[in-house]
Design an enzyme around this catalytic site. Structure first.
Site, short mmCIF file in Angstrom:
data_model
loop_
_atom_site.label_atom_id
_atom_site.label_comp_id
_atom_site.label_asym_id
_atom_site.label_seq_id
_atom_site.Cartn_x
_atom_site.Cartn_y
_atom_site.Cartn_z
CE LYS A 190 -72.98 25.48 19.98
NZ LYS A 190 -72.61 25.36 18.58
N GLY A 197 -70.72 12.41 10.14
CA GLY A 197 -71.50 12.20 11.37
C GLY A 197 -70.69 12.57 12.60
CB SER A 198 -67.87 14.49 13.37
OG SER A 198 -67.09 14.55 14.55
CE1 TYR A 199 -67.78 15.64 19.51
CE2 TYR A 199 -66.21 15.43 17.71
CZ TYR A 199 -66.65 15.05 18.96
OH TYR A 199 -65.99 14.07 19.65
CG ASP A 231 -59.70 26.72 15.44
OD1 ASP A 231 -59.59 26.83 16.66
OD2 ASP A 231 -60.78 26.62 14.84
CG HIS A 249 -83.44 17.60 46.38
ND1 HIS A 249 -83.36 16.53 45.52
CD2 HIS A 249 -84.76 17.75 46.69
CE1 HIS A 249 -84.58 16.03 45.34
NE2 HIS A 249 -85.44 16.76 46.04
#
Length: 462
Positions: free
Chosen positions: A55, A180-182, A312, A445
């Protein structure tokens, strides 16, 4: 019979990822003597080679994009902006170091934590070996994470992974990405913006195939407009070194037949595997599935009482936020007498291309495949005033609502701010309330979020 002395602890935590690290400090704060084992670096994947560094690079790539798109908003920026990967890497390294040093200091100053740097493996039932020492505890928490899966046939090819690509000091001339993934998409767009030529090779007929076709097609088109080349339906993918130190990828592509793609660097981004192979789990009887993930119940306990798997490596989510939630489940059930369960959590994640994708629950495609009775909300970003004012009108938002209960089943927000805006929908889903709560709310808004109530006023049957 062990001739070596076995050191006794209240708990052993193997791995210092986003579940293991807070758990160690929590156990220690409750007066438990904890053995904390880490083979590589404090903070696990997310901090060292995952979210934090990527990031950081995404932010630099965004600055580069802005430098090239001033004219559209009436800002004349002289040409000549160029990325200095050495400086980008140094900024990333400094950010990581600060966090890693913080963890190291906390461990060092805590008298209840004994730290062991090295690779852990089971020597016997609830006996863990590390650096020729034997440790035992009634409770053992495994948080060993995952790493890049390397398919067969790449042993003699100079490939990069999500980890080693972050060590480059120079921008690749031509980065070839397999997958072609994340991970492949984030690195692909990032390096294209920093100045590399990028080719993404994907075996499937679409990128990120688990998403709705509209999501895959929109992201592909946005990236193609930025110069990224996609090769889909690529069977028989292989690669070899070329004589100039680069690589040649050989693919049999649905569109062009057998072709060769020459590149300077190759990134393998074809999936992740759990780091469980060297743990010798058979010595303690812990079961894994055919992919190597440790099997756990709703409270994250394995088939052996007192041995838990978090993060994980348990296959219950492959995200930092699910790993941290694993920690919360363990800590609150143990010390606060709660009954938190893995099955209580709602699947959510982001894809941090630009514009970003925020996702929660099921997709429209999944609802269709399951034959669910649902209502769909849809709004393109090109119809959102704030997106037009920002000059960022790519993308769309979509919502899936159960036609009978009026509960939100899932949402996709692909567009400026999508990674943050999704949390408003997640909150309603956790509150277990009707979509009408958002539909009838008053949002400030001008924001992108204010179009969610508008979108919900005109739902259509799937």
């Amino acid at each position: 019979m062990h001739t070596k002395e076995i050191k006794n602890f209240d708990a052993i935590v193997i791995g210092s990822g986003q579940a293991g690290t807070p758990l160690v400090f929590k156990l220690a704060s409750q007066g438990q003597k904890v053995a904390f084992i880490e083979r590589e670096h404090f903070g696990g994947t997310c901090l060292n080679v995952g979210c934090t560094p990527t990031k950081t690079y995404v932010a630099s790539a965004r600055r580069m994009w802005e430098a090239k798109h001033g004219d559209e908003l009436g800002i004349e920026i002289p040409t000549g902006a160029k990325a200095n990967l050495g400086k980008i890497k140094a900024r990333k390294d400094a950010l990581i170091k600060k966090s890693v040093d913080g963890i190291a200091q906390g461990v060092k100053n805590n008298k209840n934590i004994s730290f062991f740097k090295g690779e852990a493996y089971f020597e016997d039932h609830k006996v863990v070996a590390v650096n020729n020492e034997l440790l035992t505890a009634e409770e053992i928490y495994i948080n060993v994470g995952g790493s890049a899966f390397i398919p067969e046939g790449y042993e003699d090819v100079p490939y990069l992974t999500n980890q080693s690509i972050l060590e480059l000091e120079e921008i690749p001339e031509h980065l070839v990405v397999i997958g072609g993934s994340y991970i492949g998409l984030e690195f692909g767009q990032m390096f294209a913006r920093l100045g590399a030529k990028v080719t993404i090779i994907e075996r499937g007929s679409a990128i990120i195939e688990r998403e709705d076709p509209e999501t895959s097609q929109t992201i592909q088109r946005i990236m193609e407009e930025e110069g990224v080349d996609f090769r889909l339906g690529a069977e028989c993918i292989a690669a070899q070194k070329d004589e100039n130190g680069g690589i040649v990828a050989k693919i049999n592509c649905s569109k062009e037949g057998a072709i060769e793609i020459k590149g300077s660097h190759l990134l393998l981004a074809v999936g992740r595997r759990p780091n469980t192979a060297n743990l010798q789990l058979d010595k303690t009887g812990v079961k894994t599935n055919e992919k190597g993930f440790i099997e756990v119940n709703d409270h994250l306990e394995t088939n052996i009482q007192g041995i838990f798997a978090l993060g994980d490596c348990n296959g219950k989510g492959a995200f930092t936020h699910t790993a941290y939630n694993d920690y919360e489940i363990i800590a609150e059930n143990k010390f606060e007498d709660k009954n938190r369960k893995v099955s209580d959590r709602i699947l959510t994640y982001g894809l941090f291309v630009d514009p970003p994708l925020g996702r929660v629950g099921i997709t429209k495609k999944e609802a269709e495949e399951k034959g669910l009775d649902v209502l769909i909300g849809h709004r393109p970003f090109s119809k959102i005033a704030r997106a037009k004012e920002k000059g960022e009108t790519e993308g769309y938002m979509s919502l899936v609502v159960d036609a009978n209960t009026k509960k939100i089943l899932g949402a996709t927000i692909l567009g400026v701010g999508g990674d943050e805006i999704i949390s408003g929908i997640i909150n309603i889903m956790y509150a277990d309330k009707s979509y009408e709560v958002i539909r009838d709310s008053v949002q400030p808004h001008p924001t992108v979020s204010e179009l969610i109530p508008t979108m919900l006023e005109s739902l259509t049957k799937l």
